[in-house]
Motif scaffolding. Structure first.
Motif, PDB file in Angstrom:
ATOM      1  N   MET A  89       0.796  -1.274  -0.046  1.00 23.93           N
ATOM      2  CA  MET A  89      -0.266   0.068   0.008  1.00 23.93           C
ATOM      3  C   MET A  89       0.828   1.258  -0.024  1.00 23.93           C
ATOM      4  N   ARG A 115       6.311   6.263 -15.301  1.00 23.23           N
ATOM      5  CA  ARG A 115       5.020   6.078 -15.620  1.00 23.23           C
ATOM      6  C   ARG A 115       4.812   4.648 -16.316  1.00 23.23           C
ATOM      7  N   ARG A 118       3.119   1.389 -15.420  1.00 24.99           N
ATOM      8  CA  ARG A 118       1.811   0.597 -16.154  1.00 24.99           C
ATOM      9  C   ARG A 118       2.330  -0.914 -16.095  1.00 24.99           C
ATOM     10  N   GLU A 136       1.722  -3.018 -13.003  1.00 26.44           N
ATOM     11  CA  GLU A 136       0.116  -2.943 -12.975  1.00 26.44           C
ATOM     12  C   GLU A 136      -0.047  -4.249 -13.569  1.00 26.44           C
ATOM     13  N   THR A 190      -1.035  -1.515  -7.978  1.00 26.64           N
ATOM     14  CA  THR A 190      -2.460  -0.921  -8.305  1.00 26.64           C
ATOM     15  C   THR A 190      -2.445   0.479  -8.657  1.00 26.64           C
ATOM     16  N   ILE A 191      -2.990   0.865  -9.821  1.00 28.98           N
ATOM     17  CA  ILE A 191      -3.088   2.317 -10.321  1.00 28.98           C
ATOM     18  C   ILE A 191      -4.419   2.838 -10.259  1.00 28.98           C
ATOM     19  N   VAL A 192      -4.590   3.637  -9.343  1.00 31.57           N
ATOM     20  CA  VAL A 192      -6.099   4.280  -9.259  1.00 31.57           C
ATOM     21  C   VAL A 192      -5.883   5.738 -10.081  1.00 31.57           C
ATOM     22  N   PRO A 193      -6.719   5.698 -10.973  1.00 29.69           N
ATOM     23  CA  PRO A 193      -6.478   6.859 -12.262  1.00 29.69           C
ATOM     24  C   PRO A 193      -6.815   8.014 -11.386  1.00 29.69           C
ATOM     25  N   LYS A 252      -5.130   9.394  -9.457  1.00 30.11           N
ATOM     26  CA  LYS A 252      -4.947   9.567  -7.851  1.00 30.11           C
ATOM     27  C   LYS A 252      -3.477   8.884  -7.583  1.00 30.11           C
ATOM     28  N   TYR A 256       0.051   2.523  -6.283  1.00 29.00           N
ATOM     29  CA  TYR A 256       0.157   1.744  -4.857  1.00 29.00           C
ATOM     30  C   TYR A 256       0.547   0.293  -5.127  1.00 29.00           C
ATOM     31  N   THR A 291       1.027  -3.242  -4.664  1.00 32.00           N
ATOM     32  CA  THR A 291       0.226  -4.307  -4.195  1.00 32.00           C
ATOM     33  C   THR A 291       0.708  -5.363  -3.424  1.00 32.00           C
TER      34      THR A 291
END
Lengths: 231, 231
Positions: free
Chosen positions: A36, A56, A60, A63, A69-72, A74, A77, A79
């Motif tokens: 996290m 970036r 990706r 992910e 984990t990519i939160v758009p 935001k 994080y 995992t």
DNA sequence: TATCATTAGAATGTATACAATAATACAAGA
DNA sequence: TCTTGTATTATTGTATACATTCTAATGATA
């Protein structure tokens, strides 16, 4: 296509994106980053001396590997992979490696078969000398070569992914002589079955090899737990 | 984390990167692009009215999915999936769906179980009315729900991927009443076994369900070949 | 003519600038 | 005091400019 793959792998190691990717994956798998943790593009970029763009792209990729984990809009994080995930991966592998060994009976080349035997031979040598790093390395090679030999792009790809994931667990798994010897013996059985083109036996041996490695993993965990208690 | 996943999926559909990714994947899987076609960033960007950045990210994602091969400093090429790949995926799925059904016996919730039964019920309805689009849609839902119900992030993820890949083949697979009825019957068997928490039976039924669908796929291929001959 | 060096073009790799979005802090009102 | 609205700030999303690398065409030379 093979030539492409080589170019790809080679350049991936030298491109900024590839280096960032490798670095982040290493740090996630080795536990440098906690579950996290937020991975900010600029921060990572500054740490590695590159701009946001390759960072970036690396994020990706991670992910898609399931490590981030990519939160758009935001953030990204970590995992991580839980013990349960590792356990699941091993069970899944126990089936797929069986399939892989069976298919290898049909599609393996003579050169690949010889290489497998050479790996088993070398591993036996290094385990007696106590070179466990080498043993782990040879274990990796054995499995990767077997994946390649099955002749299925799809199966090879997924097994390779899982193999990478479970790297941490495997290192522990082979760092003790008795366990390593068992593992290598199972490798030898698999190679023998493949040489004899006995698909059923190859599948069975490969399946059991992973099941055994699950047991070895649990044993190692238990020992570690006992050690902690005794302290 | 679940909330994150939702946000993610939602925004992925609306972000430029997500749209480019979806468009390219669709075009590759549907055959709009031919194997080995070169995917140039600027060209695709112009076609979709976006800059190179989201296109690049989409291409990187597609590479990890195995649909595109990126040769550094050279270009991105469509990998596509061959008939052999589809065949391999189905065989792999036959094992993993078995495992999935077995694990679902332990981890499925009451709501999920009810949903599965509802899907089977609805599918029977639509197959009699000849709504094959609905049948295919319900088949998708059935499997996706089962993946979710197994309680393993890892297994769910890989099965979902494969399910997506094989979409094309599946559509053909269920577009004839007799084949669809068989398939739905097999779904019912799986649900029954899961309801009774009979792991061995669930695994067996799910495994055979995919094996059967391979046979149905071959049947459909043969029919198509015969039709072409008669023309 | 064949071969190799050079160079121009085009593509990707990277950096940076700008836009949009989300989180935070703070103030105003109930 | 709690809530709510607003403004600020930080972060990601996207576009564009620049750097590097590969390719292919051109021309010189044996």
């Amino acid at each position: 296509m093979e030539a492409y793959e080589n170019q790809k792998d080679a350049a991936d190691k030298y491109s900024l994106r590839g280096r960032v990717f490798a670095k982040l994956r290493e740090d996630i798998l080795s536990g440098t980053y906690q579950e996290m943790d937020e991975l900010k593009e600029v921060v990572i970029g500054q740490e590695l001396g590159v701009s946001r763009t390759p960072v970036r792209e690396a994020l990706r990729q991670l992910e898609l590997e399931g490590l981030v984990t990519i939160v758009p809009n935001k953030g990204a994080y970590v995992t991580g992979i839980s013990d349960q995930d590792i356990e699941d991966i091993f069970v899944i592998r126990s089936y797929l490696e069986g399939l892989c060994a069976a298919w290898a009976c049909r599609n393996i080349t003579k050169e690949q078969l010889d290489s497998l035997e050479e790996i088993v031979y070398l591993a036996n040598f290094h385990v007696e000398k106590g070179n466990f790093d080498q043993v782990v390395e040879l274990d990796n090679k054995f499995h990767e070569l077997l994946y390649e030999a099955c002749g299925s792009r799809i199966l090879s790809h997924v097994l390779s992914d899982y193999h990478h994931y479970a790297r941490r667990a495997r290192t522990v798994n082979l760092s003790e002589a008795a366990r390593a010897r068992h593992s290598i013996g199972e490798h030898a059985d698999i190679v023998k079955a493949i040489r004899e083109k006995d698909e059923a036996a190859a599948e069975q041996y490969a399946h059991e090899h992973i099941e055994e490695s699950i047991r070895r993993m649990h044993l190692a965990d238990d020992e570690a737990a006992r050690e902690r208690e005794n302290e």
